[in-house]
Design an enzyme around this catalytic site. Structure first.
Site, mmCIF file in Angstrom:
data_model
loop_
_atom_site.group_PDB
_atom_site.id
_atom_site.type_symbol
_atom_site.label_atom_id
_atom_site.label_comp_id
_atom_site.label_asym_id
_atom_site.label_seq_id
_atom_site.Cartn_x
_atom_site.Cartn_y
_atom_site.Cartn_z
ATOM 1 N N GLU A 478 0.829 -1.206 0.000
ATOM 2 C CA GLU A 478 0.000 0.000 0.000
ATOM 3 C C GLU A 478 0.859 1.249 0.000
ATOM 4 O O GLU A 478 0.677 2.157 0.817
ATOM 5 C CB GLU A 478 -0.966 -0.048 1.188
ATOM 6 C CG GLU A 478 -1.962 -1.194 1.048
ATOM 7 C CD GLU A 478 -2.825 -1.437 2.264
ATOM 8 O OE1 GLU A 478 -2.513 -0.888 3.341
ATOM 9 O OE2 GLU A 478 -3.801 -2.186 2.155
ATOM 10 N N GLU A 539 -3.977 -9.969 0.213
ATOM 11 C CA GLU A 539 -4.816 -9.887 1.408
ATOM 12 C C GLU A 539 -6.252 -10.211 1.009
ATOM 13 O O GLU A 539 -6.740 -9.756 -0.031
ATOM 14 C CB GLU A 539 -4.754 -8.498 2.047
ATOM 15 C CG GLU A 539 -3.378 -8.128 2.590
ATOM 16 C CD GLU A 539 -3.311 -6.684 3.109
ATOM 17 O OE1 GLU A 539 -4.376 -6.102 3.375
ATOM 18 O OE2 GLU A 539 -2.188 -6.159 3.227
#
Length: 1022
Positions: A478, A539
């Site tokens: 991220e 994820e």
């Protein structure tokens, strides 16, 4: 001349300005006087026996300052008195030892966002408003003996967060940031014989913190071990161990590249370098390969690289299933004298992207992954070996084969253990800038930040390059996109081209596509359309609280598509901190290795330390608790991830499907069980037939029959004992049809009044309230059984997923739907030895008709039937369809015939086999650290509640039921924010349901439970 003077002036001005900018707010400074990154040299487990290493761990002097201006700036000087300072444990985080506050934030920077500065003025409620970059000042001493004088001394920090300066004997040695990477300094010229003074100044935040915006507790300090390395003047600077596996796997090239460094004032003499490779080949033949090369005339103050190579014939390959390792010993000789030696190991394997399919050792491999933060409930980021191994054992037992080191390089020991236990590891660089946006260009494409990004890639690869468990290099999580991600990828590729590069925010440099947190339906569509690369969800299945529903739906997609390689659950362990309840306790957290809560403690989350900003309980999203006790959803992962499938072909034949890549079905033992009405009636071992099926001994009993089949370990391993169940399945062979209530016992009598209908049946007396339609009293031999009425009830408190997806608003109309019901008519009759009371109602809050029918026989049994019929359109989803009653608190022992023994829900139940179970109420409930709905059991044929005197209430379903039993009420779950705050009421709360809303399992910030696991309010139910 003018040009020269002008350039000189500009340069001079720039340098003057640069000096005014602190190193810890300058992204162009990542270290001063640091050694280059290198491998861990010796296996971490062997450090305690390595003669070169002196541990500096222990109790250090410590002083905490709220900001740089108030720090003791001269503390590093030899004459500065620190005798009055506190003692602190190193390694350790200072927040968990009573200094400052730990801050839990998902992605919000805990200081003013103004890169590269970290000391701007943040909002007033931020901890950093009054504490503008706290500083920890550390002091300790160490001894240098006479025999160390002709050695080279290196000070090695495994991890310090976030930035630090180092002094020895009052002299500045250097500076470091990149807090999840090692920092090493040559201190040979700074030490004296005898006692030496080491001072370290640690800054909580630095410009590096902009790349360390991970979803975790923000701790600080010297949190990993500190070592003094005492090394010869000519020593092994670094080495890399690589293998090149032949396409037919018949042989593998082995190459050891060893860098030597000569720090003498003269060239080296007659040295030699030896590498031993030891192990067994595929035929179990032991071998030792001894590789030697002379080291001639290595110039003074220089380094040289030496390559030794060989071939291993018929090698045993390394994989997560078969982690075969070869021992490696590296020695530097001066004649016959060993100058320096290290132990390591290798695994022989090959990974590749074949078209759009990820392959390992030539086979398509499914990555059954999990993300793992380094977290200990008392020591924070410092995780001891025992806890690491507990994690790995539990992972292996759950059929997890892949770990993502979210989101930074872990402790070096962790990789050695993964080598041995067998895991495919995605090793992740310490790079996240989430607060600037995913794929941001502010940091990701900014040349001012290139060095900082590349430094993190270098640290990652150089330290961990020799670990066979590392299959993927991740550029971080991220973060940004652009030139800096490309620079990281190029840097890694130049050092190690044998592994695969992954990036979630810049797919241009990633070997995988990553549709993380897609719902199963969207994921299926993505897999169908996106076929240019393999797919891996870094994820998914956000395991916050009572979660991980619909996991099988994800794996239906993964197993149906060769180019979908797998996914990694977020995440492994709840990041709870064992905090004292008593607010007067200064330190708040006991600094010890204990994982378990002690009396007077609770699991703290964001905000519990008065920390702002924070994201509350968003740190509770593990498959296991902070104490390493598995949550119920852990077992569903174990079931869905299992590597043997079972299908029933005929009454006694079970076909097996092998989902392992490198393990045969005959490497396991198999057992079966026949259950009759939930009780074990026949069991035994059963041989594997024709390599793929089991012939189960027949059982022809009456009643409901289940066949259970298990695959078990044949031998004990490092992660489980012989007989451990690795795969299982249950088949319903014959279903029993429940019988409605029948006339039995004595007579029944009905007495009606304007307010109630009383039914007498032997020693039992039942009262139905005419106004509410509820069963308000049930007495047996004059003793009241009910604490609160048996009545319609449609509300289920939200779990963590639902608290964040609008559940309370979308379904909230049902909360009072039963309480505001209107009775429209009551009829009763006595016929054929049965008393029947029928109550017709309306549910005006939602717009539906509802009917209850009570039937009582002479033995005192009561049958309750509920009918629901919608009368309006667009009625919201129903949280549950059922009833609720409350019993006296002493009815606290639970037995049931249904799914168990652990909690299960409609979208998370296949791991819980149907059977007969029994437990006390405290064990029946699930104490999630953040209170929420819990403890459901599905497909229940009957359940009972007992007291110590043997008194029993038994509930039998006319069809399989769901039920929950708690020692508190729904209102308690909804208003309390910690498990310890839940009261123990003087009643037992019992919910009896035809069905219940599923837990959900995609994410915890909006995704809803899949439609098939919800209850449509626009359908009729009985």
């Amino acid at each position: 001349m003018r040009i020269y003077i002008f350039l000189l002036t500009v340069c001079f001005t720039f340098q003057m300005r640069a000096q005014q900018v602190p190193d810890w707010e300058n992204p162009r400074v990542v270290g001063i006087n640091k050694e280059e990154y290198h491998s861990t040299l010796t296996l971490p487990s062997g450090k305690s026996s390595c003669e070169e290493i002196v541990s500096l761990n222990g109790r250090w002097k410590f002083y905490w300052s709220p900001d740089p201006q108030s720090r003791p700036s001269d503390f590093y000087k030899n004459n500065f008195d620190v005798s009055g300072w506190d003692n602190i444990s190193v390694p350790g985080t200072w927040q968990l030892q009573g200094y400052g506050k730990p801050i839990y934030t998902n992605w919000t920077y805990p200081f003013k966002k103004d890169q590269p500065k970290v000391t701007g003025e943040p909002p007033k409620h931020f901890f950093s408003y009054e504490n503008r970059n706290p500083v920890g000042s550390y002091v300790t001493t160490f001894d240098v003996s006479e025999d160390m004088k002709d050695k080279q001394l290196y000070l090695h920090f495994e991890g310090v967060k976030s930035a630090m300066y180092v002094w020895i004997n009052g002299k500045k040695v250097g500076y470091s940031q990149n807090s999840m990477a090692p920092a090493e300094f040559d201190i040979t010229g700074y030490v004296n014989e005898g006692q030496n003074r080491l001072a370290v100044e640690v800054y909580r935040w630095s410009d590096g913190s902009y790349l360390e915006d991970q979803d975790m507790w923000r701790f600080s300090g010297i949190y990993r071990p500190v070592e003094l390395w005492v090394r010869p003047k000519i020593h092994i600077k670094d080495y890399s161990l690589t293998t090149d596996l032949a396409d037919d796997f018949s042989s593998a090239g082995f190459k050891a590249k060893v860098w030597l460094r000569n720090l003498l004032d003269s060239k080296s003499g007659k040295l030699s370098l030896e590498v031993l490779l030891k192990g067994k080949n595929r035929n179990e033949e032991r071998f030792v390969k001894r590789l030697i090369t002379p080291v001639k005339n290595l110039p003074a103050t220089s380094a040289g690289c030496y390559t030794l190579s060989s071939v291993v014939e018929n090698p045993k390959l390394w994989s997560a299933e078969k982690p075969n390792l070869y021992d490696v010993e590296i020695r530097l000789y001066d004649g016959k004298k060993v100058v320096e030696e290290f132990q390591s190991h290798i695994g022989i394997w090959k990974c590749e992207i074949d078209g759009n399919v990820f392959k390992f050792n030539g086979q398509p491999v499914k990555l059954k992954g999990v993300n793992r933060h380094e977290h200990h409930p008392r020591t924070g980021r410092l995780v001891d070996r025992e806890t690491m191994e507990k994690d790995l054992r539990l992972m292996k037992q759950a059929n997890i084969n892949m770990i993502r080191t979210a989101h930074y390089p872990n402790s070096p020991l962790f990789y050695e253990l993964c080598d041995r236990y067998g895991f495919y590891v995605m090793d992740e660089a310490n790079q996240e800038s989430h607060d600037y946006g995913l794929g941001n260009k502010i940091l990701g494409d900014n040349p001012e930040w290139t060095l900082a990004h590349v430094d993190r890639a270098l640290a990652l690869v150089q330290r961990d390059k020799n670990h066979p468990c590392v299959v993927f290099w991740s550029l971080g999580n991220e973060g940004g996109a652009g030139r800096n991600m490309q620079a990281m990828a190029d840097t890694i590729q130049a050092i190690d081209a044998s592994r695969i590069i992954f990036s979630d925010t810049d797919l241009s440099v990633s070997a995988f596509n990553d549709p993380s947190y897609y719902t199963p339906g969207k994921f299926k569509e993505y897999a169908r359309e996106k076929r240019d690369k393999p797919i891996f969800m870094r994820e998914y299945a956000h395991a916050m609280g009572n979660s991980v529903g619909n996991l099988q739906e994800y794996w239906d997609v993964i197993e149906a598509n060769d180019h979908v390689s797998g996914a990694a659950i977020w995440d492994w362990v709840d990041q709870g901190i064992a905090k004292k309840i008593n607010p007067g306790y200064k330190k708040g957290v006991e600094n010890s290795g204990s994982l378990l809560l002690k009396e007077g403690e609770f699991w703290a989350y964001g905000g519990d330390f008065g920390d702002f900003p924070n994201n509350g309980d968003f740190c509770f999203n593990g498959l296991i608790g902070a104490d390493r006790v598995p949550h119920p959803h852990y077992y569903q992962v174990q079931k869905v991830y299992q590597n043997i499938g079972f299908s029933l072909e005929g009454p006694n034949k079970v076909r097996l499907t092998n989902k392992y890549e490198f393990t045969a079905l005959d490497e396991f033992d198999y057992e079966y069980e026949w259950l009759q009405n939930g009780e074990l009636v026949k069991s035994g071992e059963v041989p594997l037939v024709a390599g793929d099926h089991l012939d189960i001994p027949a059982f022809t009993g009456s009643g409901e029959l289940f066949l259970n089949v298990f695959a078990k370990l044949k031998q004990s391993t490092c992660w489980a004992e012989k007989g451990f169940i690795v795969s299982k399945e249950q088949f319903l062979v014959n279903m029993a049809k429940p019988e409605s209530i029948a006339s039995e016992g004595g007579s029944v009598e009905v007495n009606a009044s304007p307010v109630a209908i009383e039914i007498m049946a032997g020693l039992n007396c039942f009262i139905v309230d005419v106004k509410s339609g509820a069963l308000t009293s049930w007495k047996n031999d004059g003793t009241e059984i009910l604490y609160a009425p048996l009545e319609p009830y449609f509300w289920k408190p939200a779990n963590s997923n639902q608290m964040n997806n609008g559940y309370n608003n979308r379904l909230g109309i049902w909360k009072n739907a039963a309480g505001e019901r209107v009775v429209e008519g009551v009829d009763y009759s006595v016929k054929n030895g049965l008393a029947v009371v029928e109550v017709s109602m309306s549910l005006p809050v939602v717009g539906a008709a509802y009917q209850l029918r009570y039937t009582v026989n002479g033995s005192g049994k009561i049958q309750v039937e509920a009918f629901y019929k919608p009368e309006k359109e667009k009625i919201p989803l129903m949280p549950k369809f059922g009833m609720r009653m409350r019993l006296p608190s002493f009815m606290d022992y639970v037995k049931w015939y249904g799914r168990g023994e652990f909690e299960n829900y409609p979208d998370r139940k296949t791991a819980a086999l149907v059977g007969c179970y029994a437990t006390d109420l405290n064990s029946f409930v699930t104490d999630y650290a953040f209170p929420q709905d819990n403890a459901n059991r599905c497909d229940v044929r009957w359940f009972s509640l007992n007291d110590k005197e043997g008194r029993t209430i038994k509930v039998t379903g006319l069809q399989p039921l769901c039920f929950r039993v708690w020692p508190y009420g729904e209102e308690d779950l909804e208003k309390n924010r910690h498990a310890y705050e839940l009261p123990v009421r003087d009643y037992v709360n019992v919910n009896i349901d035809l069905n219940i809303h599923g837990v959900g399992g995609a994410d915890s910030w909006g995704a809803r439970t899949l439609d098939e696991y919800t209850i449509d309010g626009n359908q009729a139910y009985y």
